[in-house]
Design a protein around this motif. Structure first.
Motif, PDB file in Angstrom:
ATOM      1  N   LYS A  71      33.003  46.515  41.023  1.00  0.00           N
ATOM      2  CA  LYS A  71      34.413  46.643  40.885  1.00  0.00           C
ATOM      3  C   LYS A  71      34.431  48.317  41.591  1.00  0.00           C
ATOM      4  O   LYS A  71      35.008  48.404  42.522  1.00  0.00           O
ATOM      5  CB  LYS A  71      35.106  46.424  39.528  1.00  0.00           C
ATOM      6  CG  LYS A  71      36.683  46.694  39.858  1.00  0.00           C
ATOM      7  CD  LYS A  71      37.351  45.815  40.740  1.00  0.00           C
ATOM      8  CE  LYS A  71      38.711  45.686  40.898  1.00  0.00           C
ATOM      9  NZ  LYS A  71      39.552  44.915  41.839  1.00  0.00           N
ATOM     10  N   ALA A  72      33.840  49.000  40.789  1.00  0.00           N
ATOM     11  CA  ALA A  72      33.984  50.623  41.049  1.00  0.00           C
ATOM     12  C   ALA A  72      33.621  50.793  42.564  1.00  0.00           C
ATOM     13  O   ALA A  72      34.069  51.713  43.091  1.00  0.00           O
ATOM     14  CB  ALA A  72      33.400  51.499  40.147  1.00  0.00           C
ATOM     15  N   LEU A  73      32.369  50.254  42.748  1.00  0.00           N
ATOM     16  CA  LEU A  73      31.564  50.775  44.124  1.00  0.00           C
ATOM     17  C   LEU A  73      31.938  49.915  45.308  1.00  0.00           C
ATOM     18  O   LEU A  73      31.683  50.427  46.399  1.00  0.00           O
ATOM     19  CB  LEU A  73      29.976  50.896  44.033  1.00  0.00           C
ATOM     20  CG  LEU A  73      29.685  51.730  42.787  1.00  0.00           C
ATOM     21  CD1 LEU A  73      28.189  51.751  42.491  1.00  0.00           C
ATOM     22  CD2 LEU A  73      29.959  53.186  42.872  1.00  0.00           C
ATOM     23  N   HIS A  74      32.096  48.519  45.099  1.00  0.00           N
ATOM     24  CA  HIS A  74      32.423  47.688  46.332  1.00  0.00           C
ATOM     25  C   HIS A  74      33.987  47.173  46.222  1.00  0.00           C
ATOM     26  O   HIS A  74      34.117  46.354  47.233  1.00  0.00           O
ATOM     27  CB  HIS A  74      31.443  46.742  46.046  1.00  0.00           C
ATOM     28  CG  HIS A  74      30.023  47.194  46.496  1.00  0.00           C
ATOM     29  ND1 HIS A  74      29.600  47.454  47.931  1.00  0.00           N
ATOM     30  CD2 HIS A  74      29.050  47.516  45.924  1.00  0.00           C
ATOM     31  CE1 HIS A  74      28.295  48.144  47.698  1.00  0.00           C
ATOM     32  NE2 HIS A  74      27.856  48.112  46.558  1.00  0.00           N
ATOM     33  N   GLY A  75      34.564  47.345  44.863  1.00  0.00           N
ATOM     34  CA  GLY A  75      35.988  46.905  44.945  1.00  0.00           C
ATOM     35  C   GLY A  75      35.877  45.143  45.056  1.00  0.00           C
ATOM     36  O   GLY A  75      36.815  44.474  45.146  1.00  0.00           O
ATOM     37  N   LEU A  76      34.878  44.714  44.549  1.00  0.00           N
ATOM     38  CA  LEU A  76      34.512  43.275  44.048  1.00  0.00           C
ATOM     39  C   LEU A  76      35.020  42.754  42.719  1.00  0.00           C
ATOM     40  O   LEU A  76      34.453  43.415  41.912  1.00  0.00           O
ATOM     41  CB  LEU A  76      33.259  42.867  44.586  1.00  0.00           C
ATOM     42  CG  LEU A  76      32.669  43.282  46.090  1.00  0.00           C
ATOM     43  CD1 LEU A  76      31.296  42.959  45.986  1.00  0.00           C
ATOM     44  CD2 LEU A  76      33.499  41.995  46.985  1.00  0.00           C
ATOM     45  N   ASP A  77      35.911  41.705  42.855  1.00  0.00           N
ATOM     46  CA  ASP A  77      36.007  41.252  41.333  1.00  0.00           C
ATOM     47  C   ASP A  77      35.070  39.992  41.216  1.00  0.00           C
ATOM     48  O   ASP A  77      34.418  39.395  42.376  1.00  0.00           O
ATOM     49  CB  ASP A  77      37.314  40.343  41.468  1.00  0.00           C
ATOM     50  CG  ASP A  77      38.610  41.106  41.633  1.00  0.00           C
ATOM     51  OD1 ASP A  77      38.508  42.238  40.890  1.00  0.00           O
ATOM     52  OD2 ASP A  77      39.603  41.154  42.257  1.00  0.00           O
ATOM     53  N   SER A  78      34.451  39.698  40.051  1.00  0.00           N
ATOM     54  CA  SER A  78      33.588  38.952  39.768  1.00  0.00           C
ATOM     55  C   SER A  78      33.656  38.046  38.218  1.00  0.00           C
ATOM     56  O   SER A  78      34.455  38.944  37.726  1.00  0.00           O
ATOM     57  CB  SER A  78      32.253  39.518  39.646  1.00  0.00           C
ATOM     58  OG  SER A  78      32.267  40.450  38.852  1.00  0.00           O
ATOM     59  N   SER A  79      33.176  37.140  38.202  1.00  0.00           N
ATOM     60  CA  SER A  79      33.057  36.454  36.977  1.00  0.00           C
ATOM     61  C   SER A  79      31.516  36.248  36.667  1.00  0.00           C
ATOM     62  O   SER A  79      30.710  36.221  37.541  1.00  0.00           O
ATOM     63  CB  SER A  79      33.732  35.155  36.898  1.00  0.00           C
ATOM     64  OG  SER A  79      33.205  34.296  37.994  1.00  0.00           O
ATOM     65  N   ALA A  80      31.125  35.981  35.288  1.00  0.00           N
ATOM     66  CA  ALA A  80      29.851  35.885  34.916  1.00  0.00           C
ATOM     67  C   ALA A  80      29.455  35.079  33.725  1.00  0.00           C
ATOM     68  O   ALA A  80      30.225  34.722  33.083  1.00  0.00           O
ATOM     69  CB  ALA A  80      29.333  37.469  34.491  1.00  0.00           C
ATOM     70  N   GLY A  81      28.284  34.498  33.914  1.00  0.00           N
ATOM     71  CA  GLY A  81      27.819  33.547  32.678  1.00  0.00           C
ATOM     72  C   GLY A  81      26.469  34.204  32.173  1.00  0.00           C
ATOM     73  O   GLY A  81      25.869  34.821  32.741  1.00  0.00           O
ATOM     74  N   LEU A  82      26.310  34.245  30.962  1.00  0.00           N
ATOM     75  CA  LEU A  82      24.974  34.875  30.129  1.00  0.00           C
ATOM     76  C   LEU A  82      24.615  33.836  29.187  1.00  0.00           C
ATOM     77  O   LEU A  82      25.380  33.513  28.513  1.00  0.00           O
ATOM     78  CB  LEU A  82      25.529  36.063  29.321  1.00  0.00           C
ATOM     79  CG  LEU A  82      24.571  36.781  28.716  1.00  0.00           C
ATOM     80  CD1 LEU A  82      23.489  37.507  29.425  1.00  0.00           C
ATOM     81  CD2 LEU A  82      25.148  38.049  28.122  1.00  0.00           C
ATOM     82  N   ALA A  83      23.202  33.437  29.544  1.00  0.00           N
ATOM     83  CA  ALA A  83      22.585  32.650  28.729  1.00  0.00           C
ATOM     84  C   ALA A  83      21.244  32.717  28.668  1.00  0.00           C
ATOM     85  O   ALA A  83      20.620  33.954  29.097  1.00  0.00           O
ATOM     86  CB  ALA A  83      22.942  31.094  29.264  1.00  0.00           C
ATOM     87  N   GLY A  84      20.659  32.021  27.922  1.00  0.00           N
ATOM     88  CA  GLY A  84      18.842  32.006  27.919  1.00  0.00           C
ATOM     89  C   GLY A  84      18.024  31.527  29.004  1.00  0.00           C
ATOM     90  O   GLY A  84      17.040  31.527  29.237  1.00  0.00           O
ATOM     91  N   ASN A  85      18.668  30.826  29.995  1.00  0.00           N
ATOM     92  CA  ASN A  85      18.261  30.531  31.141  1.00  0.00           C
ATOM     93  C   ASN A  85      18.801  30.271  32.460  1.00  0.00           C
ATOM     94  O   ASN A  85      20.202  30.502  32.220  1.00  0.00           O
ATOM     95  CB  ASN A  85      17.374  28.980  31.022  1.00  0.00           C
ATOM     96  CG  ASN A  85      18.221  27.763  30.631  1.00  0.00           C
ATOM     97  OD1 ASN A  85      19.215  27.416  31.258  1.00  0.00           O
ATOM     98  ND2 ASN A  85      18.236  27.481  29.571  1.00  0.00           N
TER      99      ASN A  85
END
Length: 346
Positions: A71-85
């Motif tokens: 967001k700070a460097l490219h102005g991009l919004d994002s969403s994320a998933g975090l898991a073990g694989n």
């Protein structure tokens, strides 16, 4: 000594990226971990396992750091998933609203997967979903609880084994550091959410026609096609298929693209945008084409070549598929170039 628990992040970028932007994103993420894999057209996966000790942060904080940098460097919004694989991380990202992160700890993976609809599991398309729902199976947990022999009778040994492993949250694939391969992409953002299957069909057909023209103009053929459908709630579904043979023939691209669309079984889904991507590109001069005894195939290709010549002389709107004639309402090209190319791995 037990192996360290893996922590995989799947970050989805809510933007149509140019080749230079995508390369910049991969370089930026490489400053967090060297294990970065491109997931075209607009996502990356990070193996954070070795980076946690270096930064002395929790896995969740590492993902927030990555999203803040985007967001700070490219102005991009994002969403994320975090898991073990990788599979669970991608599914968690699909379940995340823009700006949010869904974390599925390893000890809660089965609990998180159990109530989710079976269509959320990678590898289950419309035909497989129809078969399973006919026998009263509607959730991933029901697939996981099903005896292996029963699932094999329904789907066959190979597919049953793969889906059973995925339903239990297993995915051994590593994050492989690599840049995206050379590709072309055409996308379309609709002015209004689309519920009409006929209009969805025409939209994908139009994208296949545009991709075919681009390939022929650059004297290239493609060996793989990917369809991404984005919905009104900003979630998305991506499906891919390897083509029987490399091609630049628009009908040969449209058939698998429409097959991917049909396999999604969208029914009443509110569709906001489509993106069609082809990769595994190679020069057309070096590609082999299976000979056909059907004279209609040669006539179709000759007509396509004549249409290309007419478009070069009179403009891109001079000739087009009859199915798309007059289909200009309710849709606009996506912001920016409708075609983008990502260079081969350097």
């Amino acid at each position: 000594m037990s192996a360290r628990r893996r922590h995989i992040a799947h970050i989805h970028l809510h933007a149509s990226l140019t080749e230079d932007q995508y390369a910049d994103i991969i370089e930026l993420m490489s400053g967090i971990t060297p294990h970065v894999q491109a997931v075209p057209p607009n996502a990356v996966q990070l193996d954070l396992t070795s980076a946690l000790r270096y930064f002395d942060l929790s896995p969740y904080d590492m993902v927030q750091t990555a999203m803040m940098r985007l967001k700070a460097l490219h102005g991009l919004d994002s969403s994320a998933g975090l898991a073990g694989n990788r599979m669970l991380a991608a599914m968690a990202a699909d379940a995340s609203a823009p700006g949010e992160t869904t974390w599925v700890p390893a000890e809660r993976a089965a609990e998180w997967l159990y109530p989710r609809p079976l269509t959320a599991l990678p590898g289950i398309g419309r035909a497989t979903a129809t078969t399973l729902t006919r026998y009263g199976l509607h959730t991933i947990g029901q697939i996981a609880d099903l005896p292996p022999s029963t699932l094999q009778r329904l789907l066959g040994a190979g597919q049953a084994r793969l889906l059973a492993e995925r339903a239990r949250g297993h995915d051994p694939r590593p994050v492989t550091p690599a840049e995206p391969t050379e590709h072309l992409i055409a996308d379309l953002v609709l002015e209004r959410d689309c519920l009409d299957p006929a209009q969805q069909h025409r939209s994908v057909l139009g994208l296949a026609d545009r991709i075919g023209r681009q390939l022929r103009g650059e004297r290239q053929v493609a060996g793989r096609i990917t369809l991404t459908v984005r919905y009104a709630d900003r979630s998305s579904t991506t499906r891919a298929r390897t083509l029987p043979e490399p091609t630049d023939h628009s009908p040969a691209l449209a058939a698998p693209a429409l097959g991917l669309l049909a396999a999604l079984g969208l029914q009443r889904a509110r569709v906001r945008a489509f993106a069609l991507r082809v990769d595994d590109l190679r020069p057309a001069d070096g590609a082999h084409r299976q000979l056909s005894l059907d004279p209609g195939d040669d006539r179709a290709r000759n007509a396509e070549a004549a249409a290309d010549r007419a478009r070069r002389r009179f403009g891109p709107g001079a000739v087009g598929p009859a199915t798309l004639a007059g289909d200009r309402r309710g849709r606009t090209p996506a912001t920016g170039s409708s075609h983008s190319r990502t260079p081969a791995m350097r």
